[in-house]
Design a protein around this motif. Sequence first.
Motif, PDB file in Angstrom:
ATOM      1  N   ALA A 136       0.838  -1.197   0.000  1.00 36.26           N
ATOM      2  CA  ALA A 136       0.000   0.000   0.000  1.00 36.26           C
ATOM      3  C   ALA A 136       0.869   1.242   0.000  1.00 36.26           C
ATOM      4  N   VAL A 137       0.266   2.357  -0.448  1.00 38.79           N
ATOM      5  CA  VAL A 137       0.892   3.674  -0.386  1.00 38.79           C
ATOM      6  C   VAL A 137      -0.091   4.621   0.284  1.00 38.79           C
ATOM      7  N   ALA A 138       0.381   5.328   1.313  1.00 40.12           N
ATOM      8  CA  ALA A 138      -0.441   6.328   2.011  1.00 40.12           C
ATOM      9  C   ALA A 138       0.188   7.697   1.787  1.00 40.12           C
ATOM     10  N   VAL A 139      -0.597   8.629   1.274  1.00 33.67           N
ATOM     11  CA  VAL A 139      -0.089   9.943   0.878  1.00 33.67           C
ATOM     12  C   VAL A 139      -0.587  11.001   1.859  1.00 33.67           C
ATOM     13  N   GLY A 140       0.341  11.765   2.419  1.00 35.86           N
ATOM     14  CA  GLY A 140       0.003  12.770   3.414  1.00 35.86           C
ATOM     15  C   GLY A 140      -0.830  13.911   2.874  1.00 35.86           C
ATOM     16  N   LYS A 141      -1.499  14.610   3.795  1.00 33.22           N
ATOM     17  CA  LYS A 141      -2.456  15.660   3.431  1.00 33.22           C
ATOM     18  C   LYS A 141      -1.865  16.758   2.561  1.00 33.22           C
ATOM     19  N   ALA A 142      -0.635  17.147   2.839  1.00 33.46           N
ATOM     20  CA  ALA A 142      -0.048  18.296   2.134  1.00 33.46           C
ATOM     21  C   ALA A 142       0.730  17.885   0.883  1.00 33.46           C
ATOM     22  N   SER A 143       0.629  16.644   0.483  1.00 36.96           N
ATOM     23  CA  SER A 143       1.356  16.175  -0.694  1.00 36.96           C
ATOM     24  C   SER A 143       0.656  16.594  -1.981  1.00 36.96           C
ATOM     25  N   ALA A 144       1.345  16.394  -3.097  1.00 40.74           N
ATOM     26  CA  ALA A 144       0.737  16.610  -4.405  1.00 40.74           C
ATOM     27  C   ALA A 144      -0.500  15.724  -4.544  1.00 40.74           C
ATOM     28  N   ALA A 175      -0.232  12.022   9.555  1.00 43.83           N
ATOM     29  CA  ALA A 175       0.924  11.194   9.909  1.00 43.83           C
ATOM     30  C   ALA A 175       0.777  10.526  11.269  1.00 43.83           C
ATOM     31  N   SER A 176       0.352  11.282  12.272  1.00 46.90           N
ATOM     32  CA  SER A 176       0.256  10.721  13.619  1.00 46.90           C
ATOM     33  C   SER A 176      -0.775   9.597  13.683  1.00 46.90           C
ATOM     34  N   GLU A 177      -1.913   9.793  12.997  1.00 47.59           N
ATOM     35  CA  GLU A 177      -2.936   8.745  12.981  1.00 47.59           C
ATOM     36  C   GLU A 177      -2.426   7.511  12.253  1.00 47.59           C
ATOM     37  N   LEU A 178      -1.769   7.723  11.122  1.00 44.21           N
ATOM     38  CA  LEU A 178      -1.265   6.592  10.357  1.00 44.21           C
ATOM     39  C   LEU A 178      -0.241   5.803  11.155  1.00 44.21           C
ATOM     40  N   ALA A 179       0.679   6.505  11.824  1.00 43.44           N
ATOM     41  CA  ALA A 179       1.692   5.816  12.625  1.00 43.44           C
ATOM     42  C   ALA A 179       1.041   4.993  13.730  1.00 43.44           C
TER      43      ALA A 179
END
Length: 281
Positions: free
Chosen positions: A143-151, A177-181
């Motif tokens: 899987a790939v998880a993309v952060g809120k401020a990413s493209a 990030a904190s939730e994903l971690a």
Amino acid sequence: MKLRTKEASRSQLQRAQRLHRREQRSRHGQTLVEGPQAVRELLACAPGLARDLYVTEEAIERHGDVAELASAAGVWTHVLAAQDMRDLSADAQGVVAVISTPEAPGLNSLLGEASLVVATLDIADPGNLGTIIRTADAAGADAVAVGKASAELYSPKVMRSAAGSHFHVPCVAGVEASELAARAREAGLRVLTAEGTGEWELPVLIREAAEAKILGAAPSGPDLRRRALWFVGNEARGFAGYDFDVDARVAVPLYGKAESLNVSTALAVCVYASAMAQRAD
């Protein structure tokens, strides 16, 4: 092989052209897939997403397999003159698809059985984000998880750079990030960051994972053979401005005179280290 063809109206072409704009993609829940490789993977792996295919005569002759896949999927195909194709996309090599934007999977389903996950904080450059998705796919990540401020995950530029990998590996955007971690830990994954500096040197972890496999010695640091989620930070700021718990910060060494590695290259080194350790016989 019989393509399902129809002439494209001027208004239809204009609607497709407008999908280069983010607000139009968001409004209609659609985006563009450009280039024969990305469209090939779309039609082979996720044909249900395809709404329309735009091609030139030359592209059909050159990429017969794309035409066969379009025929098998029953996708409406519109043959364009070269100038109309350039107006639609200057970078597509004569092949463009309009697709429905994929629905995002839930984090629990992404993380539950995953052995290797890639996550970004705020990757600004679409080319970097697309390359990260392609790298994750090549390394066998789950899987790939993309952060809120990413493209934007499904922008045409990101999809072009990923070259079809969006249709191979589940992706989710807008992740905190904190939730994903925290969720990753709950699912049993180790949370690692790929950084320029860190308390653990990647070559040490690679050596210790090999020794653990051959000699049975317990690694002194994070075991690369275990299930893991790798975070990468921003191209310029790294992890500055973010504060969340990780299991280990891993440094990628620089042996030459370059000031730093491109973020997608640094990720590739780390993710492949985990992928190879997890798959070692």
